[in-house]
Write a protein that holds these residues in place. Structure first.
Motif, PDB file in Angstrom:
ATOM      1  N   GLY A 138       3.777   5.941  -5.679  1.00 14.79           N
ATOM      2  CA  GLY A 138       3.195   5.917  -6.878  1.00 14.79           C
ATOM      3  C   GLY A 138       4.173   5.008  -8.025  1.00 14.79           C
ATOM      4  N   LEU A 166       2.379   1.823  -3.471  1.00  5.97           N
ATOM      5  CA  LEU A 166       1.475   2.320  -4.683  1.00  5.97           C
ATOM      6  C   LEU A 166       0.715   3.829  -4.159  1.00  5.97           C
ATOM      7  CD1 LEU A 166      -0.330  -1.006  -5.395  1.00  5.97           C
ATOM      8  CD2 LEU A 166       1.379   0.138  -6.702  1.00  5.97           C
ATOM      9  N   GLU A 167       0.504   3.736  -3.097  1.00  7.23           N
ATOM     10  CA  GLU A 167      -0.401   5.153  -2.388  1.00  7.23           C
ATOM     11  C   GLU A 167       0.464   6.062  -2.257  1.00  7.23           C
ATOM     12  OE1 GLU A 167      -2.801   4.025   0.676  1.00  7.23           O
ATOM     13  OE2 GLU A 167      -3.999   2.525  -0.252  1.00  7.23           O
ATOM     14  N   TYR A 184      -5.983  -6.354  -3.471  1.00  7.23           N
ATOM     15  CA  TYR A 184      -5.420  -4.908  -3.363  1.00  7.23           C
ATOM     16  C   TYR A 184      -4.854  -4.502  -4.825  1.00  7.23           C
ATOM     17  CZ  TYR A 184      -3.472  -0.554  -2.156  1.00  7.23           C
ATOM     18  OH  TYR A 184      -2.890   0.951  -2.146  1.00  7.23           O
ATOM     19  N   LEU A 185      -3.962  -5.313  -5.256  1.00  5.15           N
ATOM     20  CA  LEU A 185      -3.284  -5.088  -6.459  1.00  5.15           C
ATOM     21  C   LEU A 185      -4.363  -4.843  -7.567  1.00  5.15           C
ATOM     22  CD1 LEU A 185      -0.244  -7.662  -6.221  1.00  5.15           C
ATOM     23  CD2 LEU A 185      -0.289  -5.017  -6.200  1.00  5.15           C
ATOM     24  N   SER A 211      -7.466  -4.180  -7.217  1.00  7.40           N
ATOM     25  CA  SER A 211      -8.500  -2.656  -7.126  1.00  7.40           C
ATOM     26  C   SER A 211      -7.334  -1.689  -7.375  1.00  7.40           C
ATOM     27  CB  SER A 211      -8.785  -2.788  -5.421  1.00  7.40           C
ATOM     28  OG  SER A 211      -7.577  -2.675  -4.855  1.00  7.40           O
ATOM     29  N   TYR A 212      -6.049  -1.711  -7.430  1.00 10.40           N
ATOM     30  CA  TYR A 212      -5.164  -0.437  -7.828  1.00 10.40           C
ATOM     31  C   TYR A 212      -4.926  -0.682  -9.163  1.00 10.40           C
ATOM     32  CZ  TYR A 212      -2.740   3.448  -5.970  1.00 10.40           C
ATOM     33  OH  TYR A 212      -2.691   4.731  -5.485  1.00 10.40           O
ATOM     34  N   GLY A 213      -5.401  -1.513 -10.198  1.00  8.53           N
ATOM     35  CA  GLY A 213      -5.120  -1.468 -11.434  1.00  8.53           C
ATOM     36  C   GLY A 213      -4.211  -2.783 -12.139  1.00  8.53           C
ATOM     37  N   ASN A 227       4.763   1.630 -10.234  1.00  4.19           N
ATOM     38  CA  ASN A 227       4.210   1.073 -11.217  1.00  4.19           C
ATOM     39  C   ASN A 227       3.631  -0.398 -10.911  1.00  4.19           C
ATOM     40  OD1 ASN A 227       2.715  -0.143 -13.579  1.00  4.19           O
ATOM     41  ND2 ASN A 227       4.813  -0.168 -14.754  1.00  4.19           N
ATOM     42  N   VAL A 228       2.063  -0.315 -10.443  1.00  2.10           N
ATOM     43  CA  VAL A 228       1.480  -1.837 -10.117  1.00  2.10           C
ATOM     44  C   VAL A 228       1.818  -2.906 -11.094  1.00  2.10           C
ATOM     45  CG1 VAL A 228      -0.689  -1.482 -11.158  1.00  2.10           C
ATOM     46  CG2 VAL A 228      -0.587  -3.005  -9.268  1.00  2.10           C
ATOM     47  N   LYS A 232       0.721  -1.362  -0.087  1.00  2.00           N
ATOM     48  CA  LYS A 232      -0.072  -0.045  -0.046  1.00  2.00           C
ATOM     49  C   LYS A 232       0.771   1.242  -0.001  1.00  2.00           C
ATOM     50  CE  LYS A 232      -4.164  -1.954   2.260  1.00  2.00           C
ATOM     51  NZ  LYS A 232      -4.832  -1.722   3.388  1.00  2.00           N
TER      52      LYS A 232
END
Length: 693
Positions: free
Chosen positions: A517, A513-514, A558-559, A561-563, A519-520, A510
């Motif tokens: 920033g 990513l949050e 979670y991954l 949901s984050y794209g 790259n997922v 988290k």
């Protein structure tokens, strides 16, 4: 050299313990090896695992059809050394660690085991005997099951394999005879009875060396050793004996007697001043003055007196005889001399023996956990943190982060304070090890390392992500004004997001990513540092691949949901869904399907064009098979050889899965390019799965 040591030392051990090892365990091992090429001997410290294995090796070596003894401590050497047409007796001692599971070794042995089995050793002349501490085997049994060491186990402490009274009498008599000692009948009855004590052979050896130890009704060798060594340290006459044991322990359990000359020569000066200082400080910590004119002659006499009972002597080296003695010395000396211990022990010894308690009320079983256990005072934690900084600078990264103290929240807070005063924090935590090292897995949850040889050399930052040490990780990144660029400087290795996702560290994921920033959908490249070619199966892996492979549903969710793209395949065409299906991670697989994963994608031709259903069927993951079909998976979609999921289940003996596919209407007549059909295979195997046919 090691082979010579085995041949020389075991002839002596075998003569002393003939009754013990010939009446029961050699026959037990021989019977086990008659039906399986590998057997694992487990037991407590001092139980006789090592000498049992080596005695068996000598019996095979001197048999009518002689075997070559091959001691192995390097898994890669095992693969290179195997000769299928030769008689080889391979000994592997403590391959996964003595006190706790060694994650790096587990990863390597997992893959080595697969390679060994590919050599078809079952039909060869090769015999493998493994020794392993029972506590390691018992606590990590589910994780060891995928290695060579799980299939055929002899437990020296089990009721069926424990020593009988007659065998105990034989062992005790042989030990007493070797030291020219005798016991009266009352003492023998105290020692030899139906009560099971861990490490009975070692206990007999200790007792035969010093009859004064026969005082307690419960004859447990470890507390007995601690009591004995404490008596050494508190006795004016025996303190030199104590100092000898400490000197050996603080020099990795092997002391070169010639090193005493460093301190004896007052005019000594040279490159080994540090070694001289270390020896002098250790001697001083044992309440002995190195300036005493008799100091060094007394120490030399002490080593000689303890030779045979506590030391093995191969001139000029005195080596501590048994790991239980090492543990007892570590506890007895370390609890009173923590500062000296932290200053002069090498990083591996600190990792093995030093731990800050996670809770003031924590109960520790000293028979299974070898711990120098000071009360968790901040000043002690500060010293450990400072020691860790020094070890990281010297490249001993693995030893630092494998120390259980790193998982202690109190210690993490103090470690942050120590790091915060370091002006070179970023350079320190982004530096790679001097040695080539593998990144290990989360100790509590992993069954096998997903990264294999992906990482050529890992940095402290990778460890922070793998262990979920978010507080320290955030501190490190706070020193940079451009955090993404800083993390991109690790491009030569696996990214922190891959590491965190693959080890199930959701909070770190988290944060990356949050707050950062990253790259997922970042993919792994195929080379590292332009010199290390990684295993091709991981080329192109995304963080989602790693989290799916290891069954971390919350991270996968979670991954997504984050794209995170569930249909983004790696270089060989493998998708996260395929990995989850073949590993049997049912909940993770459902999460991916709910996230719009395509159930009928296949990997590349080089991987035989296998689908998620094909992989689940091949591995017998019947629940995954059911759910894939419920969600539209094509039950006839075969691989590049036109082998259907039903046929591959049969060929891999996954009969329940095959029967389920048949009941759903999968064809039993569909042939692959070799002309095999499920119906024909069942007839060849003489099994009846298809009742309606």
């Amino acid at each position: 050299m090691f082979l010579g040591f085995i041949n020389k030392s075991l002839e002596t051990w075998s003569k002393r313990d003939t009754i013990y090892y010939e009446t029961k365990f050699f026959k037990r091992i021989k019977d086990a090896l008659a039906t399986n090429f590998c057997v694992t001997i487990i037991g407590a410290a001092g139980e006789g695992k090592t000498v049992t294995a080596r005695h068996a090796a000598l019996k095979y070596k001197n048999g009518e059809q002689p075997y070559k003894i091959l001691p192995i401590d390097d898994p890669t050497y095992l693969i290179k050394s195997i000769k299928l047409d030769k008689r080889q007796f391979i000994i592997i001692e403590d391959p996964l660690g003595k006190q706790h599971l060694d994650e790096v070794s587990l990863s390597i042995w997992y893959h080595t085991s697969k390679e060994v089995l590919r050599h078809s050793l079952i039909d060869s002349k090769i015999k493998i005997v493994v020794t392993m501490r029972k506590s390691v085997f018992r606590y990590y049994q589910t994780r060891i099951k995928d290695t060579l060491f799980h299939a055929n186990v002899i437990d020296l402490s089990s009721e069926s394999d424990r020593l009988s009274i007659e065998e105990k009498q034989g062992i005790l008599e042989q030990h007493m005879k070797s030291f020219d000692r005798s016991l009266d009948s009352n003492i023998k009855q105290l020692i030899v009875n139906e009560t099971y004590y861990p490490g009975f052979p070692l206990m007999c050896h200790i007792l035969s060396a010093d009859l004064n130890l026969i005082q307690d009704s419960k004859l447990d060798p470890y507390p007995m050793l601690i009591k004995h060594i404490n008596e050494f340290s508190s006795s004016f006459q025996l303190r030199y004996h104590y100092c000898c044991l400490v000197l050996a322990f603080m020099h990795n359990c092997a002391f070169d007697i010639n090193d005493l000359a460093l301190c004896r020569n007052a005019d000594f000066a040279g490159d080994d001043d540090e070694g001289k200082e270390k020896i002098e400080n250790i001697i001083r910590s044992c309440n002995i003055s190195s300036r005493d004119e008799n100091c060094f002659s007394n120490l030399k006499n002490g080593f000689e007196s303890l030779s045979g009972s506590f030391f093995a002597y191969t001139p000029p080296i005195y080596t501590i005889l048994h790991e239980s003695i090492t543990r007892a010395v570590a506890y007895t000396y370390g609890i009173e001399n923590t500062w000296i211990f932290l200053k002069y022990s090498n990083s591996a010894v600190v990792r093995e023996f030093f731990r800050i308690k996670s809770d003031a009320n924590e109960i520790i079983d000293y028979n299974e956990k070898i711990i120098i256990d000071p009360i968790c005072q901040e000043r002690m934690a500060y010293q450990l943190a400072k020691r860790f900084v020094c070890d990281i600078k010297q490249g001993h990264i693995t030893d630092v982060f494998l120390n259980p103290s790193c998982l202690n929240e109190t210690f993490q807070r103090i470690f942050c304070k120590v790091l915060d005063t370091n002006g070179e924090l970023i350079d320190l935590m982004f530096s790679s090890s001097e040695r080539k090292e593998y990144l290990i897995t989360d100790k509590a949850q992993r069954t096998k390392c997903p990264f294999d040889k992906v990482i050529s050399s890992c940095t402290p930052v990778h460890w922070l992500c793998s262990l979920g040490l978010k507080q320290i990780f955030e501190l490190v990144l706070s020193r940079s004004d451009n955090k993404p660029e800083l993390l991109n400087s690790l491009k030569g290795r696996v990214s922190p997001l891959h590491i965190a996702a693959g080890h199930g560290q959701l909070e770190v994921v988290k944060h990356l990513l949050e707050d950062i920033g990253v790259n997922v959908n970042e993919t792994l490249s195929t080379t590292f540092d332009n010199s290390y070619k990684m295993n091709e199966r991981y080329a192109g892996f995304t963080p989602l691949h790693f989290a799916a492979k290891n069954g971390y549903k919350s991270v996968v969710d979670y991954l997504l949901s984050y794209g995170g793209n569930p249909n983004l395949s790696c270089n060989d065409g493998t998708t996260p869904l395929m990995l989850a299906a073949q590993e049997g991670h049912f909940d993770t697989m459902l999460t991916l399907i709910d996230g719009k994963a395509d159930v009928n994608l296949q990997n590349n031709e080089e991987k035989s064009k296998q689908s998620a259903l094909f992989l689940a069927a091949r591995n017998g993951k019947i629940q995954c098979v059911k759910k894939l079909i419920d969600n539209g998976a094509d039950k006839e979609l075969g691989d590049i050889h036109r082998t259907s999921p039903l046929l591959v289940a049969l060929l891999n003996e996954k009969y329940e899965t095959a029967k389920y596919l048949f009941q759903l209407g999968a064809s039993i007549y569909a042939k692959n390019i070799e002309g095999k059909s499920p119906l024909e295979v069942t007839k060849l195997l003489n099994i009846n799965l298809f009742d309606q046919v």
